[in-house]
Design a protein around this motif. Structure first.
Motif, short mmCIF file in Angstrom:
data_model
loop_
_atom_site.label_atom_id
_atom_site.label_comp_id
_atom_site.label_asym_id
_atom_site.label_seq_id
_atom_site.Cartn_x
_atom_site.Cartn_y
_atom_site.Cartn_z
N ALA A 47 0.83 -1.21 0.00
CA ALA A 47 0.00 0.00 0.00
C ALA A 47 0.86 1.25 0.00
N CYS A 48 1.94 1.26 0.76
CA CYS A 48 2.83 2.42 0.80
C CYS A 48 3.54 2.62 -0.54
N LEU A 49 3.93 1.54 -1.19
CA LEU A 49 4.54 1.66 -2.52
C LEU A 49 3.56 2.24 -3.52
N ASN A 50 2.25 2.02 -3.30
CA ASN A 50 1.22 2.59 -4.16
C ASN A 50 0.74 3.95 -3.66
N ARG A 51 1.51 4.55 -2.71
CA ARG A 51 1.29 5.90 -2.18
C ARG A 51 0.01 6.00 -1.36
N ARG A 52 -0.42 4.90 -0.78
CA ARG A 52 -1.56 4.91 0.13
C ARG A 52 -1.00 4.73 1.54
N PHE A 53 -0.36 5.79 2.02
CA PHE A 53 0.43 5.68 3.24
C PHE A 53 -0.42 5.51 4.50
N VAL A 54 -1.58 6.15 4.55
CA VAL A 54 -2.43 6.02 5.73
C VAL A 54 -2.88 4.57 5.88
N LEU A 55 -3.30 3.96 4.78
CA LEU A 55 -3.70 2.55 4.81
C LEU A 55 -2.51 1.65 5.15
N GLY A 56 -1.36 1.94 4.54
CA GLY A 56 -0.18 1.11 4.78
C GLY A 56 0.26 1.13 6.23
N VAL A 57 0.31 2.33 6.82
CA VAL A 57 0.71 2.44 8.23
C VAL A 57 -0.32 1.75 9.12
N ALA A 58 -1.60 1.86 8.79
CA ALA A 58 -2.65 1.23 9.59
C ALA A 58 -2.49 -0.29 9.58
N LEU A 59 -2.20 -0.87 8.42
CA LEU A 59 -2.02 -2.32 8.33
C LEU A 59 -0.81 -2.78 9.14
N ILE A 60 0.28 -2.03 9.03
CA ILE A 60 1.48 -2.39 9.80
C ILE A 60 1.23 -2.21 11.30
N ALA A 98 2.87 9.00 11.33
CA ALA A 98 3.05 7.55 11.43
C ALA A 98 3.03 7.09 12.89
N VAL A 99 3.71 7.85 13.76
CA VAL A 99 3.75 7.47 15.19
C VAL A 99 2.36 7.59 15.81
N VAL A 100 1.68 8.71 15.55
CA VAL A 100 0.35 8.92 16.13
C VAL A 100 -0.64 7.88 15.63
N GLU A 101 -0.61 7.63 14.32
CA GLU A 101 -1.55 6.64 13.76
C GLU A 101 -1.29 5.26 14.35
N THR A 102 -0.02 4.88 14.48
CA THR A 102 0.31 3.57 15.06
C THR A 102 -0.20 3.46 16.48
N LEU A 103 0.03 4.50 17.28
CA LEU A 103 -0.43 4.48 18.68
C LEU A 103 -1.95 4.39 18.76
N LEU A 104 -2.65 5.12 17.89
CA LEU A 104 -4.12 5.09 17.91
C LEU A 104 -4.64 3.71 17.53
N VAL A 105 -4.05 3.11 16.51
CA VAL A 105 -4.51 1.78 16.07
C VAL A 105 -4.25 0.74 17.16
#
Length: 509
Positions: free
Chosen positions: A245-258, A300-307
């Motif tokens: 997803a990140c390689l396809n420039r969908r960074f919010v989705l990519g970070v959420a999955l990780i 990325a840090v905030v999204e990871t913590l929220l998820v």
């Protein structure tokens, strides 16, 4: 005469079928109940019956390995660049042909799935697996947990417990049904890896066939992700989807999955700093590079913590897993640098002091190794920042650094490395190292999960075989000492029967 093996898919399929048959008596067998007992064949799990089961199991491992090596030689490493789709189809067909017989197989190469069920049942029954061991909750699941782990807390995240709770609520205390559910989950994770890895390779300009063969059809992946049912399967699947997803420039989705993968097992977080590099380069075209780095890193840090917080809250688990991330220190094997070095140091010192204790060396080397790991991760993160290909290569390298210097390392940990190493079209020596190491790891663990890494003669043979098979996979023929069929026998006189190509010149006397 050149030695020729049958078709790769056939070799591997026969191997998988033998693994299926041998797993019930030669795998991670049940202590109580199970398929063999229900069928009246429980004699295959002990005594001579266990010897037969283990022999069948080992034949299966060897044939699966030979099938994988043959597949690489004929369709990947020795093939022309053309017709990529046809070669990828051949690898994918063989891979699933090998995986399908393992779906009804018993757990193999590890008893961890029983601990997963136990930990899920603990959360279901109101216990905290981060502060209490399995022994506090007696029942059918506890009978299957290895004695070493009955008083040990879990290092896994809240998603791991949430999945376990859901499975045990669905199946109750039925062990076989719980194992089946985890097998389906592991296959789903494996399928996600198989779907994402070739696409990552294409996005990076790599070889999707090499990526699929080396990173997914690999027997280490098949045996430990599907056969062993480790939660690495789901974790690596989520990370692979996130990176794609990140390689396809969908960074919010990519970070959420990780981040979801992090809530399953913390090692998934190693990929996130490299995602920051990818996002920084993307957004630096619009804003200042330093500002892009700070913003993407912060998001990325905030999204990871929220998820992770959301998963923790919804699962009903506690934050106690943060204090358990370092894992249990009971496991000793030379896959981890501190254990390997402690063994060498102890052997040397004991030449002069018989009473020197291995644990003394280990207690010193493990903290040192942690410092080296952290330094190595920072160095790798900085060195692999130039582009997307370097970021993915850096992710694989960082995982390797973490597993080498970690206090405890087990073979299925390497799924995070193996799944990515082929996507970046690595240099030849890296490919050879990955193939050879895969052969070694495949042959170093028994069906019950015990390792042979300290069995000197066994490992010497395994290293020789790994060298030979790797050479053959990359194009060198294996030739027998016998002539080809129909060829005339050769003897010492054969050389004299042929006149020299150039007449001898006359010499002065």
């Amino acid at each position: 005469m050149v030695l020729r093996l049958p078709r790769a898919v056939t070799l591997g399929l026969i191997g998988s079928l033998l693994l299926l048959l041998g797993s019930f008596g030669g795998g991670a067998t049940r202590n109580r109940g199970g398929v063999l007992e229900a069928a009246g064949l429980d004699f295959l799990a002990y005594g001579r019956g266990a010897g037969i089961s283990n022999t069948v199991f080992w034949f299966g491992v060897v044939l699966l390995l030979l099938g994988w090596i043959t597949l690489g030689r004929r369709h990947v490493l020795g093939a022309r660049e053309g017709d990529v789709d046809k070669r990828e189809k051949a690898v994918r067909t063989a891979m699933w042909a090998w995986v399908l017989p393992l779906i009804p197989a018993a757990p193999m190469l590890s008893r961890d799935v029983y601990s997963y069920l136990m930990q899920g049942a603990m959360l279901r029954d109101g216990f905290d697996p981060y502060t209490q061991g399995a022994a506090v909750n007696p029942g059918p699941f506890l009978l299957e947990v290895s004695h070493d782990w009955r008083n040990t807390t879990t290092p896994y995240g809240p998603l791991h417990l949430w999945i376990g709770e859901g499975v045990t609520r669905l199946v109750g205390d039925h062990v076989t049904a719980g194992v089946i559910m985890y097998k389906l989950l592991s296959v789903a994770g494996f399928a996600a890896i198989a779907w994402a890895v070739p696409r990552i390779a294409r996005r990076l300009g790599g070889d999707p066939v090499l990526a699929l063969w080396l990173g997914v059809a690999n027997p280490v992946m098949v045996l430990h992700m599907v056969g062993g049912m480790h939660n690495e399967s789901v974790m690596v699947g989520l990370v692979s989807l996130g990176l794609l997803a990140c390689l396809n420039r969908r960074f919010v989705l990519g970070v959420a999955l990780i981040a979801v993968a992090v809530s399953l097992k913390a090692t998934a977080a190693i990929a996130l700093p490299f995602v920051v590099w990818m996002a920084t380069r993307h957004y630096a075209a619009r804003i200042n590079q330093v500002l892009a780095f700070l913003l993407t890193g912060f998001v990325a840090v905030v999204e990871t913590l929220l998820v992770v917080a959301a998963v923790t809250f919804l699962s009903g688990a506690s934050w106690g897993w943060l204090s358990e991330i370092s894992g249990n220190s009971k496991v000793i094997n030379p896959l981890a640098w501190p254990s390997l070095t402690a063994g060498a140091v102890t052997t040397f010192i004991q030449l002069f002091r018989d009473d020197f204790d291995y644990n003394v060396a280990l207690a010193v080397l493990r903290p040192v190794s942690m410092v080296l790991m952290l330094a190595g991760l920072v160095i790798v993160w900085w060195l692999f920042r130039q582009d997307d290909r370097r970021a993915i290569a850096g992710t694989a390298t960082a995982y390797q650094v973490a597993f080498v210097f970690n206090s405890v390392t087990l073979p299925w940990y390497y799924a995070s490395v193996i799944s990515l190493v082929g996507t970046v079209r690595p240099p030849g020596w890296v490919q050879r190292l990955a193939v050879g190491a895969s052969v070694v790891v495949t042959l170093s663990f028994t069906g019950s999960g015990n390792h042979q890494l300290y069995n000197t003669w066994w490992m010497a043979g395994v290293f020789v075989l790994a060298w030979v098979l790797t050479d053959w996979a990359f194009g060198r023929d294996l030739r027998g000492p016998w002539p080809a069929p129909g060829a005339a026998p050769r003897g010492p006189a054969d050389r004299a029967a042929h006149p020299p190509a150039v007449p001898a010149a006359s010499r002065p006397r």
